[in-house]
Design a protein around this motif. Structure first.
Motif, PDB file in Angstrom:
ATOM      1  N   GLY A  88      11.713   3.377  -7.568  1.00 54.68           N
ATOM      2  CA  GLY A  88      11.030   4.415  -6.776  1.00 54.68           C
ATOM      3  C   GLY A  88      10.125   3.855  -5.700  1.00 54.68           C
ATOM      4  N   LYS A  89      10.460   2.634  -5.230  1.00 52.69           N
ATOM      5  CA  LYS A  89       9.584   2.041  -4.220  1.00 52.69           C
ATOM      6  C   LYS A  89      10.278   1.867  -2.875  1.00 52.69           C
ATOM      7  N   VAL A  90      11.583   2.076  -2.824  1.00 52.53           N
ATOM      8  CA  VAL A  90      12.315   1.811  -1.568  1.00 52.53           C
ATOM      9  C   VAL A  90      11.752   2.629  -0.423  1.00 52.53           C
ATOM     10  N   ALA A  91      11.477   3.906  -0.713  1.00 50.37           N
ATOM     11  CA  ALA A  91      11.101   4.797   0.391  1.00 50.37           C
ATOM     12  C   ALA A  91       9.631   5.209   0.272  1.00 50.37           C
ATOM     13  N   SER A 147       8.041  17.463 -26.787  1.00 49.95           N
ATOM     14  CA  SER A 147       9.051  18.132 -27.616  1.00 49.95           C
ATOM     15  C   SER A 147      10.356  17.334 -27.551  1.00 49.95           C
ATOM     16  N   TRP A 148      11.201  17.508 -28.587  1.00 52.55           N
ATOM     17  CA  TRP A 148      12.480  16.759 -28.587  1.00 52.55           C
ATOM     18  C   TRP A 148      13.314  17.138 -27.374  1.00 52.55           C
ATOM     19  N   ARG A 149      13.211  18.408 -26.991  1.00 52.43           N
ATOM     20  CA  ARG A 149      14.015  18.893 -25.873  1.00 52.43           C
ATOM     21  C   ARG A 149      13.583  18.197 -24.571  1.00 52.43           C
ATOM     22  N   ALA A 150      12.256  18.116 -24.433  1.00 54.66           N
ATOM     23  CA  ALA A 150      11.735  17.458 -23.228  1.00 54.66           C
ATOM     24  C   ALA A 150      12.143  15.992 -23.216  1.00 54.66           C
ATOM     25  N   LYS A 151      12.040  15.373 -24.385  1.00 59.42           N
ATOM     26  CA  LYS A 151      12.354  13.945 -24.444  1.00 59.42           C
ATOM     27  C   LYS A 151      13.817  13.687 -24.109  1.00 59.42           C
ATOM     28  N   ALA A 152      14.683  14.574 -24.654  1.00 62.13           N
ATOM     29  CA  ALA A 152      16.119  14.394 -24.394  1.00 62.13           C
ATOM     30  C   ALA A 152      16.413  14.526 -22.896  1.00 62.13           C
ATOM     31  N   LEU A 153      15.737  15.470 -22.271  1.00 62.29           N
ATOM     32  CA  LEU A 153      15.966  15.679 -20.841  1.00 62.29           C
ATOM     33  C   LEU A 153      15.397  14.518 -20.013  1.00 62.29           C
ATOM     34  N   LEU A 154      14.175  14.152 -20.341  1.00 60.84           N
ATOM     35  CA  LEU A 154      13.523  13.118 -19.539  1.00 60.84           C
ATOM     36  C   LEU A 154      14.213  11.760 -19.707  1.00 60.84           C
ATOM     37  N   LYS A 155      14.885  11.593 -20.845  1.00 62.77           N
ATOM     38  CA  LYS A 155      15.647  10.358 -21.051  1.00 62.77           C
ATOM     39  C   LYS A 155      16.752  10.256 -19.980  1.00 62.77           C
ATOM     40  N   LYS A 156      17.328  11.393 -19.681  1.00 62.82           N
ATOM     41  CA  LYS A 156      18.369  11.408 -18.647  1.00 62.82           C
ATOM     42  C   LYS A 156      17.777  11.034 -17.290  1.00 62.82           C
ATOM     43  N   PHE A 157      16.604  11.616 -17.000  1.00 57.11           N
ATOM     44  CA  PHE A 157      15.951  11.288 -15.720  1.00 57.11           C
ATOM     45  C   PHE A 157      15.586   9.801 -15.680  1.00 57.11           C
ATOM     46  N   ASP A 158      15.079   9.294 -16.829  1.00 63.50           N
ATOM     47  CA  ASP A 158      14.693   7.870 -16.873  1.00 63.50           C
ATOM     48  C   ASP A 158      15.884   6.995 -16.526  1.00 63.50           C
ATOM     49  N   SER A 159      17.014   7.350 -17.134  1.00 62.87           N
ATOM     50  CA  SER A 159      18.157   6.452 -16.925  1.00 62.87           C
ATOM     51  C   SER A 159      18.656   6.545 -15.482  1.00 62.87           C
ATOM     52  N   ARG A 160      18.558   7.725 -14.906  1.00 62.84           N
ATOM     53  CA  ARG A 160      18.937   7.835 -13.478  1.00 62.84           C
ATOM     54  C   ARG A 160      17.952   7.040 -12.602  1.00 62.84           C
ATOM     55  N   ALA A 161      16.671   7.243 -12.861  1.00 67.12           N
ATOM     56  CA  ALA A 161      15.649   6.609 -12.006  1.00 67.12           C
ATOM     57  C   ALA A 161      15.637   5.090 -12.132  1.00 67.12           C
ATOM     58  N   ALA A 162      16.190   4.619 -13.265  1.00 72.58           N
ATOM     59  CA  ALA A 162      16.158   3.164 -13.492  1.00 72.58           C
ATOM     60  C   ALA A 162      17.227   2.438 -12.690  1.00 72.58           C
ATOM     61  N   HIS A 163      18.097   3.215 -12.037  1.00 67.47           N
ATOM     62  CA  HIS A 163      19.170   2.520 -11.312  1.00 67.47           C
ATOM     63  C   HIS A 163      18.598   1.650 -10.198  1.00 67.47           C
ATOM     64  N   THR A 181      26.750   6.219  -7.390  1.00 67.20           N
ATOM     65  CA  THR A 181      25.336   6.133  -7.009  1.00 67.20           C
ATOM     66  C   THR A 181      25.248   6.522  -5.540  1.00 67.20           C
ATOM     67  N   LEU A 182      24.080   6.266  -4.976  1.00 68.37           N
ATOM     68  CA  LEU A 182      23.916   6.497  -3.554  1.00 68.37           C
ATOM     69  C   LEU A 182      24.850   5.621  -2.737  1.00 68.37           C
TER      70      LEU A 182
END
Ligand code: FAD
Length: 622
Positions: A79-82, A57-73, A460-461
């Motif tokens: 997602g492999k450091v730990a 859904s567009w709503r899911a995509k809009a939200l997950l885009k935010k997660f993607d951009s955070r996770a890409a830092h 960031t962290l």
């Protein structure tokens, strides 16, 4: 798409999940969502891509885009450091959840345990600007459209917990509710079992979970053993919180909020309030949120006069014991204060209900506040190491009326995740990790919205993105040997030897602070005994006068400040002169402005600031 999954149902559950407003519904719809996709909470890279591939859904995509951009830092290294780290978080409050989210993005396996069965705290948290930005970047607005709209800078604890729980679940964190942490269980070398924990109820599967990092995020009572706390005693401070139902009528919408910081200066208001109602307050805050939320600091004499406190006792515990408080009088007191402070414009104040179904009004003692002496520890048994870290209220108790709890709590959550990163990367020794964590912790109690980096989007962290005055090496590894508890002296000896080879790195003045107020005040009195005009009785008197800070600087560093030229009777001006010299010439970061220092009741911050000054001069020859 993954074969055999029911993506259509998953998308339906997703909509329900996003809109859910209670812990029970959030968890229920989440179960429907992951079951439809044959998914189970797991480490980020095992869970999130599969979820993402099926939510369309567009709503899911809009939200997950935010997660993607955070996770890409880059700090998460995809997602492999730990990847080999297993984390247990005790407490699903805002700070436990915030820490869990970062640990998950680092790639750790993360399990959160929360003892409550629902989110029921109506009280409202003031959010510093960076917290608002942080939550926006995590998609808060997608879950809660009204999140910090316009000039609003607050949110109910309940709402905040809902948002963070949803983020945590969508990233793959495993959350167990109605499960209470009891204690740590040492490794069993015969069975090759690592660190585990005991819970209530005891037969829960999470008691099998083995982990190597544990986060104490269970609030001010802190059940994670092994941390001692220092106490900061201020003058008697009794806070009252009250929540009234927000019926969302037009009349209610017109009533103006009262922001604490501005209101603290309005002395006339408090005088008028006292004359009209005999209610004597030191401050009051009103936020219009899911409820009408009031928090005020009341003076003891007026609570006695109004019959709220039945009998006067010098011992605060006895004074505020339930049997010494008239509940009905307390409710009336809160209603009267709320009505007066909103100009009697609030139609019919009806109490919202609390966790126990009672009118939501409560009285708290803030006379003594606590801070953990250390933010982290390592314990090693039978070759298994466990990193223990405190965050949020467990680490540093906030003074609610000024609303620092969540902000400092979030900073501590990010700092804890930074330590998990260092621990997991394996390039630093455990002593390096805890020394850095302790160095960063030194800054926490002094943070204000003004002395943090203003570029909130860049946070960031990495603590360097947040603290402008960061020195990661204030505490050195050899100084934290006492925080490494091991049954194998050889391992600690090895680390100690390597650090003892670098004695020149020991900073001369900086030390881990455990200075109680009495020591600080006696030190000041002693150093300034020749200055007759100075009278130091308690923590207030140090900052109220405005001359004490100038005098102590002059005592040690007459080249920096001409004390004879300090002749203003304006204590705020005098304090500001000292604050500026301390910052510019002595690297002691400011915690407040000169005028704020004269009126604040945040004794924890005052004591921490004074400790910095003490650390700066102690051992110097005047
Ligand atoms: P908390 O929010 O206290 O969360 C700790 C969580 O751990 C809780 O959900 C608790 O149920 C859980 N827990 C406790 N023990 C265990 C255990 N053994 N096992 C598993 N889980 C456990 N701040 C304000 O600024 N204004 C206010 O008006 C205000 N009111 C508050 C009212 C209450 C009753 C409480 C407890 C706190 C209040 N605070 C207030 C403080 C504010 O909520 C915190 O600063 C903020 O929520 C960050 O806290 P935290 O996540 O560190 O801890």
């Amino acid at each position: 798409q993954v074969a055999g999954v029911d993506a259509a149902h998953a998308n339906e559950y997703f909509e329900l999940f996003v809109n859910a407003t209670s812990m029970k519904h959030i968890l229920g719809y989440y179960r429907g969502l992951v079951d439809s996709l044959h998914l189970r909470p797991n480490v980020f890279n095992q869970f999130y891509p599969k979820l993402r591939a099926n939510l369309t859904s567009w709503r899911a995509k809009a939200l997950l885009k935010k997660f993607d951009s955070r996770a890409a830092h880059k700090c998460y290294l995809k997602g492999k450091v730990a990847a080999n780290t297993r984390v247990l978080v005790i407490g699903g409050g805002p700070c436990g959840m915030r820490t869990a989210i970062e640990a998950q993005l680092l790639g750790a396996k993360v399990v959160v345990v929360e003892k409550r069965d629902r989110f029921s705290r109506n009280n409202v948290l003031h959010l510093w600007p960076f917290v608002i930005e942080d939550l926006r970047m995590l998609g808060a607005k997608k879950f809660f459209g009204k999140f910090c709209a316009g000039a609003i800078d607050h949110i109910s604890i309940r709402q905040l917990q809902c948002i963070l729980l949803k983020v945590a679940l969508l990233l793959g964190i495993e959350v167990h509710t109605e499960l209470s942490f009891e204690n740590l269980v040492e490794p069993d070398p015969d069975k090759k079992i690592g660190w585990r924990a005991a819970f209530k109820p005891s037969n829960h599967p999470v008691s099998q979970y083995e982990f190597d990092v544990v986060i104490g995020a269970d609030g001010k009572r802190n059940t994670l053993q092994g941390f001692s706390r220092k106490e900061f005693r201020g003058k008697l401070a009794i806070a009252i919180t009250a929540n009234f139902i927000n019926k969302k009528t037009e009349a209610e919408a017109c009533v103006e909020e009262i922001s604490g910081v501005a209101f603290i200066f309005n002395q006339k208001f408090f005088k008028d309030l006292q004359e009209a109602t005999k209610i004597d307050l030191e401050n009051i805050v009103y936020y219009k949120d899911d409820t009408h939320y009031f928090v005020m600091t009341a003076k003891k004499h007026s609570l006695i006069q109004k019959g709220v406190i039945k009998q006067d006792f010098s011992d605060t515990e006895r004074l505020l014991a339930p049997e010494n408080v008239d509940k009905e009088a307390l409710q009336n007191y809160a209603i009267e204060a709320a009505n007066f402070s909103t100009n009697y414009q609030m139609p019919n104040l009806d109490f919202a209900v609390n966790h126990y179904g009672q009118p939501d009004v409560a009285m708290f003692d803030f006379t003594s506040m606590y801070a953990a002496e250390n933010a982290s520890k390592v314990v090693e048994r039978h070759g298994c190491r466990l990193l223990k870290i405190l965050v949020g209220d467990s680490l540093l108790e906030p003074f609610w009326p000024t609303g620092s709890g969540c902000a400092r709590g979030f900073l501590s959550a990010l700092d804890a995740a930074w330590a998990i990163r260092s621990w997991s990367m394996g390039t630093a020794s455990p002593l390096d990790t805890i020394a850095e964590r302790e160095s960063i912790y030194r800054l926490l109690a002094q943070t204000t919205p003004d002395n943090l980096n203003k570029d909130w989007k860049s946070y960031t962290l990495d603590p360097v993105t947040r603290y402008p005055n960061l020195n990661r090496a204030v505490v050195l590894p050899h100084q934290v040997v006492c925080l490494y508890d091991t049954d194998n002296p050889a391992s600690i000896e090895r680390m100690k030897r390597s650090y003892n080879e670098k004695p020149n790195e020991i900073p001369k003045k900086r030390r881990r602070g455990n200075v109680d107020n009495e020591v600080l005040l006696n030190w000041l009195k002693d150093q300034l005994k020749d200055k007759e005009e100075i009278c130091i009785t308690d923590m207030d008197s140090v900052f109220k006068d405005g001359k004490v800070l100038c005098a102590i600087i002059h005592h040690y560093r007459p080249d920096l400040l001409d004390y004879s030229a300090i002749n203003s009777n304006d204590s705020a001006v005098n304090n500001q002169i000292a604050i500026d010299v301390l910052e510019k010439d002595l690297c002691v970061p400011p915690v407040m402005t000169g005028s704020e220092l004269t009126i604040t009741e945040d004794y924890l911050t005052l004591a921490t600031y004074l400790t910095e000054i003490y650390d700066c001069f102690r051992g110097e020859i005047p």
